[in-house]
Design an enzyme around this catalytic site. Structure first.
Site, PDB file in Angstrom:
ATOM      1  CE  LYS A 171      -1.638   2.944   2.930  1.00 58.54           C
ATOM      2  NZ  LYS A 171      -1.702   4.155   2.093  1.00 58.54           N
ATOM      3  N   GLY A 202      -5.045   3.162  -1.259  1.00 60.53           N
ATOM      4  CA  GLY A 202      -6.101   3.602  -0.350  1.00 60.53           C
ATOM      5  C   GLY A 202      -5.517   4.363   0.820  1.00 60.53           C
ATOM      6  N   GLY A 204      -4.562   5.229   4.896  1.00 60.08           N
ATOM      7  CA  GLY A 204      -3.929   4.505   5.999  1.00 60.08           C
ATOM      8  C   GLY A 204      -4.933   3.859   6.929  1.00 60.08           C
ATOM      9  N   PRO A 205      -5.909   4.633   7.420  1.00 64.41           N
ATOM     10  CG  PRO A 205      -6.919   6.428   8.507  1.00 64.41           C
ATOM     11  CD  PRO A 205      -6.037   6.102   7.338  1.00 64.41           C
ATOM     12  CB  VAL A 207      -5.732   0.229   2.334  1.00 68.76           C
ATOM     13  CG1 VAL A 207      -4.787  -0.797   1.732  1.00 68.76           C
ATOM     14  CG2 VAL A 207      -6.966   0.382   1.457  1.00 68.76           C
ATOM     15  N   GLY A 208      -4.272   0.557   5.151  1.00 72.99           N
ATOM     16  CA  GLY A 208      -3.076   0.343   5.977  1.00 72.99           C
ATOM     17  C   GLY A 208      -3.399  -0.490   7.207  1.00 72.99           C
ATOM     18  CD  GLU A 246      14.094   1.681   8.242  1.00 75.89           C
ATOM     19  OE1 GLU A 246      14.605   2.712   8.725  1.00 75.89           O
ATOM     20  OE2 GLU A 246      14.659   0.579   8.247  1.00 75.89           O
TER      21      GLU A 246
END
Ligand code: NAD
Length: 472
Positions: A171, A202, A204-205, A207-208, A246
């Site tokens: 993603k 997509g 972060g909230p 798909v991540g 990272e």
């Protein structure tokens, strides 16, 4: 060129996204929408992870030479498209084209080339007493990446994961997804087995988090902010999944009293402002011995004043815009706070002229920054340099290490042994002495809240192996 994309890459095919929702992609130099990409859902992540899981056995046990051959074909295809990559990054991120060509496109190709070689070698086995210690691919990798080096951050995960025998679900950042689509066009042409490499775009909230929480993802490899890294760690901890992180940085550039001051300041300013300061390793704190501090402040102010802001596609441009209006506002707030906390503005600042259109911030140097103040402690991620005087080597080390981060740093001295002694005392994952060049084969990663694990080179490959002891 029509830049809009409607598909995800799943199980070896371009697949039309089902939700119908899209995410706009902007040109930060003009504020215009230049494309849209699909907004994925948790169901899309399920499909991608299922494809990767199904591909695992075949890819994990493929001959190293076959995996290396796929990566080699990918390298050849991307090399042929290096100008398109640079132009796409310049468009969606605003990196000046010259820097985009050299760094944003050139560096990931170098990294990939290194992994073509490493992929061809099977992992070393070791005999320990009656045990044979073997290394095996860790499993399905979920890769979540930021916008500031859109291809490099992806390649630093994808290439070693694939070289080690791990399928990947990627993603990319929703702010700069177009470069990832170019990459997947090349992946499609390179002939990887279906399911080995998958793309879901997509937020972060949505798909991540679905990737980080997915029970079939064995390792979540994340690059981004420390706050998001913390959230991902919590999600992965629920099932004791591995994480490689990272994260952010607030790196110190330590200039000792016997340094080549003009050289140290010039390179230091360039490093702090690279990619408009949107670089995790940027040396954003310049620590200078008190006896040469005033001279250094003057040199830094002059250097900053020489940076030309503007259109990333203009050859004379040295500094592009920031990636978004939100990012510009965050940077402006940091500058205001730094000045309110007693910092002395010597270049740029809130009233300096910038182009009318685009999310620009003038290159800014603030002197006399208190080491405990927000400007010395918080990651700004914009073209803002904080200057701090120090009394001697011990004081320089103490101020440099006065940070919750520990990603990078620099030391400048006419005495190489002295510089090395100081470098060894810095609590940080990398230190450059007297402007030594970046080494893409050296381990890259952070101490403290800058992360967990190492990317790049052989160390980066190690992240993607499990260790098994066979007794006999
Ligand atoms: P970010 O943390 O906002 O986003 C990074 C990625 O995580 C994006 O793909 C985003 O969509 C996703 N994400 C956001 N919220 C999430 C959630 N709740 N769950 C799962 N995924 C989520 O970071 P950013 O603004 O894209 O990038 C800037 C940050 O990245 C800076 O802090 C910078 O220092 C850091 N960075 C670190 C390195 C490094 O190697 N150490 C390299 C580049 C950038």
């Amino acid at each position: 060129m029509d830049l809009a994309r409607t598909d995800f890459y799943l199980d070896g095919h371009w697949v039309t996204a089902s939700s119908g929702e899209t995410i706009p992609v902007h040109n930060p130099a003009t504020e215009e929408v230049v494309a849209t990409v699909p907004a994925g859902t948790a169901a899309d992540v399920d499909r991608a992870v299922a494809a990767a899981r199904a591909a695992f056995d075949g890819w994990a046990t493929a001959a190293p030479a076959d995996r290396a051959a796929c990566l080699g074909r990918l390298h050849a295809t991307l090399t042929a498209r290096v100008d398109d990559i640079a132009r796409t990054v310049a468009l969606e991120l605003g990196t000046p084209l010259k820097v985009a060509t050299r760094v944003q496109a050139g560096l990931p190709l170098t990294v990939l080339h290194g992994y073509v070689d490493l992929a061809a070698q099977p992992p070393a086995e070791q005999t320990v007493g009656n045990s044979l210690v073997v290394r095996e691919p860790v499993g399905v990798v979920g890769a979540i990446t930021p916008w500031n080096y859109p291809l490099h951050q992806v390649m630093a995960k994808l290439a070693p994961a694939l070289a080690a025998g791990c399928p990947v679900v990627l993603k990319p950042s929703e702010l700069t997804p177009l470069t990832a689509y170019l990459l997947f066009d090349a992946i499609d042409a390179a002939g990887f087995p279906p399911g080995v490499v998958n793309l879901v775009t997509g937020t972060g909230p949505v798909v991540g988090e679905a990737i980080a929480a997915h029970p079939d993802v064995d390792l979540v490899s994340f690059t981004g902010s420390t706050a998001t890294g913390r959230r991902i760690s919590h999600l992965a901890a629920d099932r004791i999944a591995r994480v490689a992180l990272e994260l952010g940085g607030k790196s110190a550039n330590v200039i000792l009293d016997d340094a080549d001051l003009p050289g140290a300041v010039k390179v230091g300013v360039a490093n702090a402002f690279l990619n408009s300061g949107q670089t995790c390793t940027a040396w954003t704190r310049m620590l200078v011995h008190r006896s040469r501090y005033d001279e250094a402040v003057d040199l830094a102010a002059q250097a900053a004043a020489g940076y030309r802001l503007g259109d990333p596609f203009e050859p004379a441009t040295r500094l592009g815009p920031l990636v978004s209006a939100d990012q510009r506002q965050r940077v402006r707030d940091h500058v205001d706070r730094g000045l309110a906390d007693g910092g002395r503005l010597v270049a740029g600042g809130p009233d300096a002229p910038v182009p009318d259109r685009g999310w620009f911030v003038a290159p800014t140097v603030i002197a006399d920054v208190h080491p405990d103040s927000a400007l010395a402690q918080e990651e700004v991620f914009g073209p803002v340099l904080a200057m701090i005087p120090v009394d001697d080597d011990d004081h320089a080390v103490a101020v440099a290490n006065n940070s919750r981060y520990g990603l990078a740093g620099a030391v400048w001295s006419g005495d190489g042994d002295r510089a090395l002694r100081v470098a060894r005392r810095l609590r940080t994952g990398a230190v450059d002495i007297n402007g030594a060049p970046f080494n893409p084969l050296a381990p890259f990663g952070g101490y403290k809240q800058s992360g967990l694990g190492r990317e790049l080179g052989r160390h980066g490959l190690e992240e993607f192996y499990e260790t098994k002891a066979i007794q006999r």
